[in-house]
Design an enzyme around this catalytic site. Structure first.
Site, PDB file in Angstrom:
ATOM      1  CE  LYS A 202      -5.348   0.455   2.206  1.00 28.12           C
ATOM      2  NZ  LYS A 202      -4.469   0.001   1.116  1.00 28.12           N
TER       3      LYS A 202
ATOM      4  CB  SER B 276      -0.930   0.008   1.223  1.00 27.07           C
ATOM      5  OG  SER B 276      -1.892  -1.002   1.125  1.00 27.07           O
TER       6      SER B 276
END
Length: 1012
Positions: free
Chosen positions: A692, A652
């Protein structure tokens, strides 16, 4: 002032104890540092109501000792009668020498009924009087309410069953300890002799002087003639002394005087007496001096004293009826109340009166008093005492809050139910980290925020070695206050900041530097030698610096990472996301202990610290980097997190690391990045994007990366570089693209017991996701299941649905829900979702979005007019409004951007006053006064019109002024004898008589004559 070990609350214990004494005592954080112990003393009394059903309770809310108040019952003649004193449960002078009152609260209510009574009747009035008890002029039930004009110091007609609460608020600060009148060893023949050590500081002194040459004349009476020579109001509930002298002159032989001093209570009865002279004979023709010095101990003050008088009984030895007795007297006396002028000792007083309560009912008085106590030598052998802690931040915050208590709704007397409801508000006031939601509902939010801004910077002046740290966080003080505030660019960056480094408890560090940010940037390093970038430091001190919350001021890129706790290999129990920052260099000292020592290598052989050693990171970097968890982001700094975050596994952060390696920004990039950048330069999508996204939005950040959410920066690295703005001024102008609706649960934080094995974003999981996508292309049923899962994940309800599945194992409730769900195109669906019947639920813009759109509209309008400085950020800082005339003039004259919220009145020309002519005023007055043909307006009305023209600088009246002038004209017409007579009003036509009803042709009608 605060508890730095607590990451969520910063309680000021002193103000919490003041506003909520039942939470316990707290040391007063002033500079009176003596070893003491804290103690809470209760007071509980059941007072019986008298025959009249009325009574009065006098409280001394600020008295530093065992005395709490007194109870009086009303007699049938309308006078009060003393019942009993109200004290703390323990007699403090028996065990302690010195005392300071911290806080006190008392509740008065009734919940019992005597026999034969079936309803709880009666009401209560309460008032706090900023004076002494003897100064009250009207103590009746209704008259009490006139004792003060302050609405926060009185309440009326509270039901006796609900009750009232009396809250003690300090009248002064930085006070010393008071001697309690404790017994001391006494040497004497009588073993019952008692000696006490009483308070001698801050005495209250009353000086009473007789009239010059007071003359007494009377004829002899058996038993003597009694007169009152002195009488004055005083206040005392502790020991006192009376001293003075009297001078008598007489021409009569054989006169004998007896003088007695009486201390009179609030109810008019005698509390105690002292003989000044007994059988003193006067010598004719000389000055007869009568000095006296009396001491009255506290043990004899059985009720509050409110007056003193001196009585003289005159007699004559061998006197006969009709003998003349006369004398002249002069002199004075002084009454000294020991400790009576100590703030709170005798003033203010709180009076609680009850009325129409059933006879025989019980009124309960219950409360708590919190003290700082210094024990006597005997008790000190077994009782540990501690120094108080000097905390000017807490003291100043308390003073500022209580100085605005009238505006903040902090009262001294409350209905008990209202006081109980306000406890949550008081907790917000005492917690520097609270978001002030309740205070905002009452309209007190801005005041408390302003007070916090004043109280927090005390750290810089108190601890000079910590001043660089205080200056470094200066621009982020609004975020430290725990509430949303605008940054320099107009965007709220960190709405959930915690006041961690501004509490006045910063450890002194041996540092020397010219710039504060250099100290902060190197404060948390552990150098190999004592010289770091020209900064002389002590490694021994710096090794412990990681225990402090750090405000790090340097460049960084940000990316969110998903964290899960698991029950088995594939079943997540809870889902959360944390923001990380990529920092250049090896900075393991900035990481939490759970991440230190763990790193992963890149394709070029460099290291990225904070990652789990799982393979190789598919990036080529030119240097080493460190990944650290963060809590908040400000304009040019970040706040590190000390949460036990495990090492990262997954891809990520590839996009953020690549950006940091290429551009090396000098300040934190205020846009979170997410995406897996592979070796071919392609930016791949990542999982859990809605989680997120919610994490980024909680910090006031946008999320950049591939996909149709927030900022779509393209499928490869070149497109990302092209679309992503590199100028910090352009970050705030990035749009929120396709921003999904975040339910209230999206903002929840989960308490996770995190360990490295529980981190779930692994290459195996990503491979499993790709395998599921491949299976979905073959199996339509699996495609539907995967669509349902992605729908749950994108809307942030995976955990909620998992918990629901545990409570509904056979899916009975879910089947019933789906069977009763509205069908496509139904009326309810059309009303809720529109004509389509399905789709994303329509919603209006959030307040923040609407405000941002308004700022953009105003900015575009100003830009079209050539006013280029009015950017959306500037408009937001200017109170969400365009530039004022003064700001425009300032910009036109200086070509400098004006400061928001500054009017620049010096640049605005004063409005020129135009004078109206007399003809114009007369014409307007005639027009307003009446139509042509009516009487001319009187001079008084012409003067009123002239005043309006003068107020308007030569312009005519506006609508409101015109209404006032018309009303004035009507009043003048009614009392003007020259006014034209009113025209007669036309009379309405008389209604015709109702025709008789239609009768049959053979039926004869009956008239009045027939009836006669």
């Amino acid at each position: 002032m605060t508890n730095l070990s607590d990451q969520t609350q910063q309680i000021v214990p002193f103000i919490r104890s003041l506003l909520m004494p039942t939470t316990g005592p707290a040391s007063i954080p002033d500079d009176t540092l003596e070893k003491h112990t804290l103690r809470s003393e209760t007071s509980t009394y059941n007072l019986t109501v008298g025959d009249t059903g009325s009574g009065l309770i006098v409280f001394f809310p600020g008295f530093p000792g065992s005395i709490v108040g007194a109870h009086y019952t009303m007699q049938s003649n309308g006078n009060y009668k003393f019942d009993q004193m109200l004290l703390t449960a323990q007699n403090l002078p028996a065990s302690y020498n010195y005392c300071r009152l911290v806080s006190r609260s008392l509740t008065v209510r009734s919940s019992t009924l005597p026999g034969g009574v079936y309803a709880l009747n009666g009401t209560i009035n309460a008032v706090t009087f900023q004076g002494s008890l003897s100064e009250l002029t009207d103590v009746s039930y209704n008259g009490l309410m006139s004792a003060t004009a302050n609405i926060n110091d009185k309440i009326g007609n509270v039901l006796v069953g609900e009750g009232v609460t009396v809250l003690s608020l300090p009248t002064s600060y930085d006070l010393g300890y008071v001697r309690l009148g404790d017994p001391i060893p006494a040497i004497g023949l009588d073993p019952k002799m008692v000696a006490t050590c009483d308070s001698s500081d801050r005495p209250r002194v009353y000086t009473i002087t007789a009239a010059d040459d007071y003359q007494f004349s009377s004829q002899y009476q058996p038993g003597g003639v009694t007169i009152t020579l002195f009488s004055a109001n005083i206040d005392a509930i502790t020991n006192l002394s009376v001293g003075g002298e009297l001078v008598f002159q007489t021409s009569v032989q054989g006169l004998v005087l007896n003088a007695t001093i009486y201390l009179v209570g609030f109810d008019g009865t005698t509390v105690t007496t002292r003989a000044v002279a007994a059988g003193n004979g006067l010598t004719a023709g000389t000055d007869n001096l009568m000095p006296f010095n009396l001491v009255i101990p506290t043990s004899e003050i059985t009720q509050p004293v409110t007056s003193i008088k001196l009585e003289i009984v005159t007699s004559k030895s061998g006197g006969q009826a009709g003998d003349q007795m006369s004398w002249l007297a002069s002199g004075n006396l002084a009454v000294t109340i020991h400790g009576g002028n100590y703030p709170g000792a005798l003033r203010p007083v709180t009076l609680v009166a009850y009325e129409r309560v059933a006879t025989g009912s019980v009124v309960t008085v219950a409360g708590v008093s919190n003290f700082e106590l210094i024990p006597n030598p005997e008790l000190a052998k077994n009782l540990v005492t501690e120094y108080g802690r000097f905390d000017p931040g807490a003291m100043n915050y308390t003073k500022l809050i209580l100085s605005e208590r009238d505006r903040l709704g902090i009262k001294t007397v409350w209905p008990t139910r209202e006081y109980t409801d306000f406890r949550e508000y008081f907790m917000e006031v005492a917690d520097l980290n609270s978001p002030l939601k309740i205070a905002g509902a009452f309209g007190f939010k801005d005041i408390i925020r302003a007070i916090r801004r004043i109280a927090v910077p005390v750290v810089s002046t108190l601890f000079p070695p910590a001043a660089p740290l205080a200056h470094a966080i200066g621009e982020g003080v609004d975020y430290l206050l725990g509430d949303e505030a605008g940054a320099a660019s107009g965007t709220a960056r960190a709405a959930s900041g915690k006041a961690r480094a501004a509490s006045g408890r910063i450890r002194q560090l041996t540092l020397a530097a010219d710039k504060g940010y250099e100290v902060v940037a190197n404060l948390f390093q552990v150098p190999q030698n004592p010289v770091v970038d020209g900064i002389l430091a002590s490694p021994g001190v710096l090794r412990g610096a990681h225990n402090l919350d750090c405000v790090l001021r340097e460049g960084a890129t940000l990316f969110p990472v998903v964290i899960t706790t698991v029950e088995d290999a594939m079943t997540p129990k809870a889902l959360n996301s944390k923001m990380f920052a990529v920092i250049e260099g090896v900075r393991e000292d900035l990481q939490p202990p759970s991440q230190r020592g763990s790193f992963i290598r890149t394709l070029s052989g460099h290291r990225v610290y904070g990652y789990a050693p799982d393979g190789v990171l598919p990036l080529e970097t030119g240097r080493d980097y460190t990944v650290v968890p963060i809590d908040d982001v400000w304009d040019d700094s970040i706040m590190l997190s000390k949460d036990p975050i495990p090492p990262i596994v997954g891809n990520s952060g590839n996009l953020a690391i690549a950006y940091m390696d290429v551009f090396r920004p000098k300040v934190p990039i205020h846009v979170a990045m997410t995406g897996a950048l592979n070796a071919y330069g392609e930016v791949e999508k990542v999982s859990f994007r809605s989680t997120k996204l919610a994490t980024a939005h909680r910090l006031g950040l946008k999320l950049a990366g591939p996909g149709a959410f927030d900022i779509n920066t393209g499928p490869n690295w070149a497109t990302f570089i092209k679309r992503f703005p590199h100028n910090p001024r352009d970050w705030d102008r990035l749009p929120y693209l396709n921003l999904p609706y975040l339910p209230p649960s999206a903002g929840r934080q989960y308490h996770l017991a995190m360990a490295a094995s529980e981190f779930k974003e692994t290459p195996e999981l990503e491979s499993a996701v790709r395998a599921m996508e491949a299976a979905a292309d073959v199996d339509p049923l699996f495609q539907s299941a995967l669509s349902v899962f992605m729908w749950l994940e994108e809307n942030g309800i995976v955990t909620d649905m998992a918990n629901f599945a545990l409570s509904d194992p056979n899916a009975h409730r879910m089947r019933n829900f789906l069977a009763n769900a509205p069908q496509a195109g139904s009326k309810s669906q059309r009303a809720k979702y529109g004509t389509a019947g399905y789709g994303v639920e329509a919603r209006g813009p959030t307040p923040e979005e609407a405000q941002r759109e308004k700022d953009t509209r105003i900015s575009k309008k100003m830009e079209a007019m050539g006013i280029y400085f009015a950017t959306p950020e500037w408009v937001a800082l200017n109170g969400h409004r365009g530039p004022s005339p003064g700001q425009l003039k300032y910009w036109q004259n200086t070509r400098e951007i004006p400061d928001p919220n500054e009017d620049y009145l010096d640049y605005v020309h004063a409005e020129k006053s135009r004078l109206a002519s007399e003809e114009q005023i007369l014409r307007a007055a005639t027009s307003i006064y009446g139509a042509p043909g009516q009487a001319e307006p009187p001079q008084a009305f012409i003067d009123e019109v002239a005043k309006v023209y003068e107020i308007n600088h030569g312009r005519g009246p506006n609508q409101e002024q015109m209404k006032d002038l018309l009303l004035t004209a009507m009043e003048m017409k009614h009392r003007n004898p020259r006014r034209a007579p009113p025209k007669p009003k036309p009379k309405p036509n008389a209604p015709s008589q109702r025709p008789p009803g239609r009768l049959g042709r053979w039926i004869r009608t009956v008239s009045d004559e027939d009836l006669e």
